[in-house]
Design an enzyme around this catalytic site. Structure first.
Site, short mmCIF file in Angstrom:
data_model
loop_
_atom_site.label_atom_id
_atom_site.label_comp_id
_atom_site.label_asym_id
_atom_site.label_seq_id
_atom_site.Cartn_x
_atom_site.Cartn_y
_atom_site.Cartn_z
CG ASN A 159 35.23 47.68 87.45
OD1 ASN A 159 34.25 46.82 87.85
ND2 ASN A 159 35.91 47.88 86.31
CD GLU A 160 34.80 54.91 91.44
OE1 GLU A 160 35.98 54.72 91.72
OE2 GLU A 160 34.57 55.98 90.65
N PRO A 161 36.38 51.43 94.35
CG PRO A 161 37.53 52.80 95.85
CD PRO A 161 36.80 52.58 94.61
#
Ligand code: GLP
Length: 635
Positions: A168-170
């Site tokens: 879950n990237e930025p």
């Protein structure tokens, strides 16, 4: 001993922890934390077995959970059954088949599933080969399966340098579901070594969403090593933000961070303990707080006033020691000043207690340990140069071949050159070389972009790197071939990043070299890295060998200096020896670093860390240097 699973959800228990918004347990070593967590998970599994119930575990990949999985395997060998365990993995690279050596499917089977009795149908890992137009439904189905299994009892997490959990990237929302995402540049760079180059790292992945993770009944996020310290602080003490998905755990009722001492280094209670309660004002604590104060108020040490101390939470220091700022300033200024030396091997005829190195013996045996061929050059090229110039016996020992870092194109070039030379010689006398070159080229073709290198290719890549290390060493004054030695530690040769395992023979090789060099001083690195990192394993091999040599004569008088890699820069207060560099020396270091042309990675930008350290010293009121190489003293 605090029970990890019981501590989950308790927040801000002590005054020290009051900056922490998610409960955080700090263990001295990751091994201890993993042993305890594995024991508690085993108890959970067994208690559910008694009531004939399942346990649903959410599992993570990466190097972080590796020691935890090893513990589970060990417990299984002692009788723990996983028959009632159902697992859901967080994520998978998109586009990788199950048998790709870097697929999370392969990783989980290598690290855990192949060694325990979990039924195959209980294992769930997102499938990275789903056609694009089916991904949405597939992800929806993955969520449904978790619900049908009864929901996640316990989710295990690591944390990426972008603060991601799973992938879950930025930008990932708190209620994001399982889905396909695009990988961040930092994440891909971090995986570059595993994939033998950033170009091979997939650009997207399927990941459980933050929302999926947040539905777990309990969550344990693990983080080890100094390179995770900053992101841990931001996630635990900072605001909840979708830029750091791990910060969402602050909103979970039952989440906990399980970290080792190195990863706790930036928490307020560790970094600025004087801000959270009374502290024991040792010399080290005084130095640390004064440097921090000077950096905070942007003042040279000697200009700090009593007001500065009082207004920034360090008043207790003056009160407890009954000193004025003026005196404390001078003490700390002198201490920092005395870390600076242009004589990293000690200066002849200057028996001075306050110099970092001893004057005697005048000519020292200096052992520079270099985990991968470029590490010592990046870490201390300038210092090596001075040591050689000051006539010490310097031996640089390259611990591993580093062959996993060498790009295919370099091996291909080398083989092509041999081939062409053979053709120029019209074949006569070159038959063996030609067939060698052809084997290399064939094997490179066969393995394709993502394949695993054969032993022959790995050997060639290692040799290419040796040549570059010699060239780089020469720039730093290591001109004799005997001054650079290559150990090719066995643990590295058959392994892959994040999955190496030290063996006894590695320790034996290190012992032999130590006893051979009989060092008066040793420069080593890898002490703050993730314990599964190659640098940390090389350090471990050194440490164990060093301890086993404790009865040797040379051990009576041996200093150990630690240098840092690019991921965990040293803080000013930690520096025990600061070796200044002139602009020319810095340029020479850049030249040495440029010799490593065949390797992947982004570490070969200019050595700006050295300039940062010099800038920090300058701001404290020390002399202004172009750059500084810094060391901590271990022994
Ligand atoms: C990847 C994984 C994460 C993991 C992270 C950190 O991004 N998808 O689940 O937490 O890497 O990896 P490591 O533990 O190797 O530092």
């Amino acid at each position: 001993m605090t029970e990890i699973l019981e501590a989950i959800g308790q927040k801000q228990l002590t005054q020290q922890e009051r900056f922490e918004k998610t409960r955080t347990l700090v263990f001295p070593e990751s091994s201890e934390a993993c042993r305890q967590l594995a024991r508690e998970v085993a108890e959970l599994i067994e208690s559910r077995q008694k009531s004939k119930e399942n346990v649903v575990l959410g599992l993570a990949t990466g190097s972080t959970p590796v020691p935890f999985y090893r513990e589970l395997v060990r417990l299984h060998k002692k009788g723990l059954s996983f028959k009632n365990v159902i697992t859901f993995n967080l994520d998978e690279y998109y586009g990788l088949t199950r048998d790709h050596p870097e697929s999370y499917y392969r990783f989980m089977h290598d690290q855990l599933f192949d060694h325990i009795d979990i039924p195959a149908e209980n294992i769930h890992i997102p499938d990275g080969t789903i056609p694009l137009d089916e991904v949405y439904d597939y992800c929806h189905g993955y969520e449904r399966e978790i619900v049908e299994a009864g929901g996640l009892d316990l989710q295990i997490l690591g944390i990426g340098r972008t603060g991601h959990i799973g992938f879950n990237e930025p930008g990932s929302a708190i209620n994001s579901p399982t889905r396909m995402i695009t990988l961040d540049r930092v994440t891909r760079a971090d995986a570059a070594a595993d994939f033998l180059g950033i170009a091979n790292v997939p650009r997207s992945a399927i990941t459980m969403g933050v929302g999926t993770i947040m539905k777990a009944r309990r969550i344990v996020l693990m983080a080890w090593g100094g390179n995770k310290a900053s992101i841990v602080r931001e996630a635990v003490e900072g605001d909840v933000t979708d830029q750091i998905s791990a910060s969402f755990l602050q909103e979970h009722e039952n989440a906990i961070f399980l970290i080792d001492a190195a990863a706790s280094g930036r928490l307020t209670r560790v970094q600025h303990p004087w801000l959270v309660g009374s502290v024991n004002w040792t010399d080290a604590m005084i130095k640390r707080s004064v440097i921090w104060l000077a950096e905070t108020v942007r003042s040279p040490i000697l200009k700090l006033t009593d007001e500065d101390y009082n207004e920034h939470g360090v008043g207790e220091l003056l009160a407890t020691t009954n000193k004025k700022a003026y005196h404390v300033n001078i003490d700390v200024f002198n201490e920092v000043q005395h870390t600076i030396t242009g004589w990293p091997g000690g200066k002849k005829g200057t028996e001075n207690e306050r110099r970092p190195e001893r004057a005697c013996p005048v000519q020292k045996n200096v052992l520079v340990l270099c985990p991968e061929p470029s590490d010592a050059i990046v870490g201390l090229a300038g210092t090596i140069d001075r040591l050689v110039e000051q006539e010490h016996n310097v031996t640089m020992v390259v611990q591993t071949s580093g062959n996993l870092r060498v790009r295919d194109v370099s091996a291909r070039n080398f083989a092509s050159v041999i081939n062409e030379m053979a053709e120029l010689a019209h074949g006569t006398g070159w038959e063996n070389q030609k067939s060698y070159a052809e084997s290399i080229l064939n094997e490179l073709d066969e393995k394709g972009e993502f394949g695993v290198d054969s032993a022959l290719v790995r050997r060639l890549k290692g040799l290419i790197l040796r040549g570059e290390a010699r060239d780089a060493g020469e720039v730093c004054g290591l001109e004799e071939s005997s001054q650079i030695r290559f150990l090719d530690l066995p643990f590295y040769e058959t392994g892959r990043y994040r999955r190496f395992r030290l063996e006894n023979e590695d320790i034996e090789v290190m012992k032999t070299i130590l006893n051979d060099v009989k060092p008066h001083s040793i420069f080593a690195t890898g002490h703050v890295g993730d314990p599964s990192s190659m640098q940390a394993m090389c350090f471990q091999a050194f440490k164990e060998a060093f301890e086993e040599c404790s009865d040797e004569k040379w051990r009576e008088d041996c200093f150990v200096w630690l240098y840092r890699g690019k991921d965990s820069p040293v803080s000013t207060h930690e520096i025990d020896m600061a070796v200044p560099m002139s602009p020319d020396q810095l340029e020479q270091k850049r030249e040495a670093i440029r010799k490593f042309q065949s390797i992947t990675g982004d570490e070969f930008e200019s050595p700006t860390d050295n300039q940062l350290i010099a800038g920090n010293y300058d701001k404290l009121g020390m002399a202004e240097y172009e750059a500084i190489e810094a060391f901590e003293r271990l022994l």
